[in-house]
Design a protein around this motif. Structure first.
Motif, mmCIF file in Angstrom:
data_model
loop_
_atom_site.group_PDB
_atom_site.id
_atom_site.type_symbol
_atom_site.label_atom_id
_atom_site.label_comp_id
_atom_site.label_asym_id
_atom_site.label_seq_id
_atom_site.Cartn_x
_atom_site.Cartn_y
_atom_site.Cartn_z
ATOM 1 N N GLY A 122 55.138 8.686 108.071
ATOM 2 C CA GLY A 122 53.890 9.439 108.112
ATOM 3 C C GLY A 122 53.392 9.876 106.750
ATOM 4 N N VAL A 123 54.079 9.494 105.673
ATOM 5 C CA VAL A 123 53.692 9.878 104.325
ATOM 6 C C VAL A 123 52.687 8.860 103.783
ATOM 7 C CG1 VAL A 123 54.516 10.299 101.976
ATOM 8 C CG2 VAL A 123 55.877 11.047 103.929
ATOM 9 N N VAL A 124 51.578 9.350 103.252
ATOM 10 C CA VAL A 124 50.508 8.506 102.718
ATOM 11 C C VAL A 124 50.794 8.180 101.261
ATOM 12 C CG1 VAL A 124 48.025 8.446 102.220
ATOM 13 C CG2 VAL A 124 48.858 9.575 104.289
ATOM 14 N N ARG A 125 50.517 6.961 100.856
ATOM 15 C CA ARG A 125 50.648 6.584 99.449
ATOM 16 C C ARG A 125 49.365 6.984 98.724
ATOM 17 N NH1 ARG A 125 52.621 1.756 102.262
ATOM 18 N NH2 ARG A 125 50.429 1.235 102.269
ATOM 19 N N MET A 126 49.483 7.441 97.489
ATOM 20 C CA MET A 126 48.299 7.846 96.721
ATOM 21 C C MET A 126 47.287 6.718 96.621
ATOM 22 S SD MET A 126 49.534 10.257 93.629
ATOM 23 C CE MET A 126 50.961 11.277 93.850
ATOM 24 N N ARG A 127 47.771 5.497 96.461
ATOM 25 C CA ARG A 127 46.863 4.366 96.303
ATOM 26 C C ARG A 127 46.019 4.115 97.548
ATOM 27 N NH1 ARG A 127 51.840 0.568 96.332
ATOM 28 N NH2 ARG A 127 51.919 -0.042 98.522
ATOM 29 N N ASP A 128 46.450 4.640 98.700
ATOM 30 C CA ASP A 128 45.681 4.462 99.926
ATOM 31 C C ASP A 128 44.467 5.372 99.997
ATOM 32 O OD1 ASP A 128 47.420 2.497 100.786
ATOM 33 O OD2 ASP A 128 48.702 3.914 101.862
ATOM 34 N N LEU A 129 44.339 6.288 99.044
ATOM 35 C CA LEU A 129 43.201 7.203 99.036
ATOM 36 C C LEU A 129 42.006 6.629 98.281
ATOM 37 C CD1 LEU A 129 45.150 10.533 98.421
ATOM 38 C CD2 LEU A 129 44.327 9.601 100.598
ATOM 39 N N TYR A 130 42.227 5.554 97.516
ATOM 40 C CA TYR A 130 41.171 4.970 96.689
ATOM 41 C C TYR A 130 40.992 3.484 96.983
ATOM 42 C CZ TYR A 130 41.622 9.060 93.643
ATOM 43 O OH TYR A 130 41.659 10.322 93.147
ATOM 44 N N ASN A 131 39.790 3.005 96.737
ATOM 45 C CA ASN A 131 39.521 1.574 96.692
ATOM 46 C C ASN A 131 39.790 1.109 95.262
ATOM 47 O OD1 ASN A 131 38.566 1.310 99.396
ATOM 48 N ND2 ASN A 131 36.669 2.303 98.748
ATOM 49 N N LYS A 132 39.747 -0.188 95.028
ATOM 50 C CA LYS A 132 40.010 -0.715 93.682
ATOM 51 C C LYS A 132 39.012 -0.208 92.657
ATOM 52 C CE LYS A 132 42.573 -4.751 95.053
ATOM 53 N NZ LYS A 132 42.708 -6.177 95.036
ATOM 54 N N ASP A 133 37.779 0.098 93.079
ATOM 55 C CA ASP A 133 36.758 0.592 92.142
ATOM 56 C C ASP A 133 36.831 2.111 91.962
ATOM 57 O OD1 ASP A 133 35.760 1.553 94.531
ATOM 58 O OD2 ASP A 133 33.813 0.554 94.355
ATOM 59 N N LEU A 134 37.911 2.735 92.447
ATOM 60 C CA LEU A 134 38.186 4.175 92.379
ATOM 61 C C LEU A 134 37.263 5.022 93.259
ATOM 62 C CD1 LEU A 134 39.226 4.686 88.656
ATOM 63 C CD2 LEU A 134 40.665 4.317 90.668
ATOM 64 N N SER A 135 36.497 4.392 94.145
ATOM 65 C CA SER A 135 35.766 5.153 95.168
ATOM 66 C C SER A 135 36.775 5.530 96.250
ATOM 67 C CB SER A 135 34.618 4.313 95.746
ATOM 68 O OG SER A 135 35.128 3.158 96.383
ATOM 69 N N PHE A 136 36.425 6.480 97.095
ATOM 70 C CA PHE A 136 37.350 6.906 98.144
ATOM 71 C C PHE A 136 37.454 5.827 99.219
ATOM 72 C CE2 PHE A 136 35.671 11.105 96.641
ATOM 73 C CZ PHE A 136 36.809 11.444 95.938
ATOM 74 N N SER A 137 38.656 5.607 99.695
ATOM 75 C CA SER A 137 38.887 4.603 100.732
ATOM 76 C C SER A 137 38.336 5.100 102.067
ATOM 77 C CB SER A 137 40.384 4.321 100.867
ATOM 78 O OG SER A 137 41.046 5.462 101.405
ATOM 79 N N ASP A 138 38.162 4.175 102.992
ATOM 80 C CA ASP A 138 37.747 4.557 104.341
ATOM 81 C C ASP A 138 38.786 5.482 104.967
ATOM 82 O OD1 ASP A 138 35.417 3.079 104.150
ATOM 83 O OD2 ASP A 138 36.255 1.322 105.181
ATOM 84 N N TYR A 139 40.065 5.219 104.672
ATOM 85 C CA TYR A 139 41.134 6.086 105.178
ATOM 86 C C TYR A 139 40.953 7.516 104.677
ATOM 87 C CZ TYR A 139 45.596 8.266 105.934
ATOM 88 O OH TYR A 139 46.569 9.162 106.305
ATOM 89 N N ALA A 140 40.734 7.673 103.368
ATOM 90 C CA ALA A 140 40.557 9.013 102.799
ATOM 91 C C ALA A 140 39.363 9.715 103.439
ATOM 92 C CB ALA A 140 40.381 8.933 101.286
ATOM 93 N N LYS A 141 38.264 9.000 103.572
ATOM 94 C CA LYS A 141 37.063 9.599 104.186
ATOM 95 C C LYS A 141 37.334 10.017 105.623
ATOM 96 C CE LYS A 141 33.926 6.803 101.395
ATOM 97 N NZ LYS A 141 33.004 5.665 101.442
#
Length: 141
Positions: A25-44
């Motif tokens: 259940g632990v989220v990886r930091m990289r899952d919060l961003y897209n490659k262009d450093l915008s927020f990922s759909d998961y983060a939103k």
């Protein structure tokens, strides 16, 4: 179930937001961003919800604080105090309810808190963050 239905269902499960979390259940930091450093759909989709993120406590900016920075890799020196230190590209600001009990920089911790997105400047420290965990707790992980 035919092959087409199975493949379609498998792809749908693979793209579900919860699929980004590790088994514990632990989220990886990289899952919060897209490659262009915008927020990922998961983060939103998780904004305002409690999530858990694993990392290392960077040396605090000041004593008796309720704020620290979670980093992906251990950092022996404050990454914000040394001008020649390379600024980490995967950090998370963490605001706790209580005064910190610091953890050695090389001990992995898991931090849980409410995910907040968007630029925020801490009025006391002047620290600017794009992603934060608020009302957070932490422990060895």
């Amino acid at each position: 179930m035919d092959r087409r239905t199975f493949l379609g269902a498998s792809l749908a499960v693979g793209f579900a937001p919860h699929a980004l979390a590790q088994d514990d259940g632990v989220v990886r930091m990289r899952d919060l961003y897209n490659k262009d450093l915008s927020f990922s759909d998961y983060a939103k989709s998780m904004e305002g919800s409690r999530i858990s993120v694993q990392g290392f406590m960077a040396p605090p900016l000041k004593a008796e604080s309720s704020f620290f920075v979670l980093t992906k890799r251990p950092m022996a020196v404050c990454p914000f105090c040394e001008t020649e230190a390379e600024w980490p590209d995967d950090i998370l600001a963490v605001y706790t309810k209580r005064t910190l009990k610091t953890v050695p920089f090389n001990i992995r911790i898991v931090t849980s808190g409410e995910l907040a997105l968007g630029t925020y400047t801490d009025p006391e420290l002047g620290f600017v963050s794009r992603v934060r965990l608020v009302d957070a707790t932490y422990g060895r992980g």
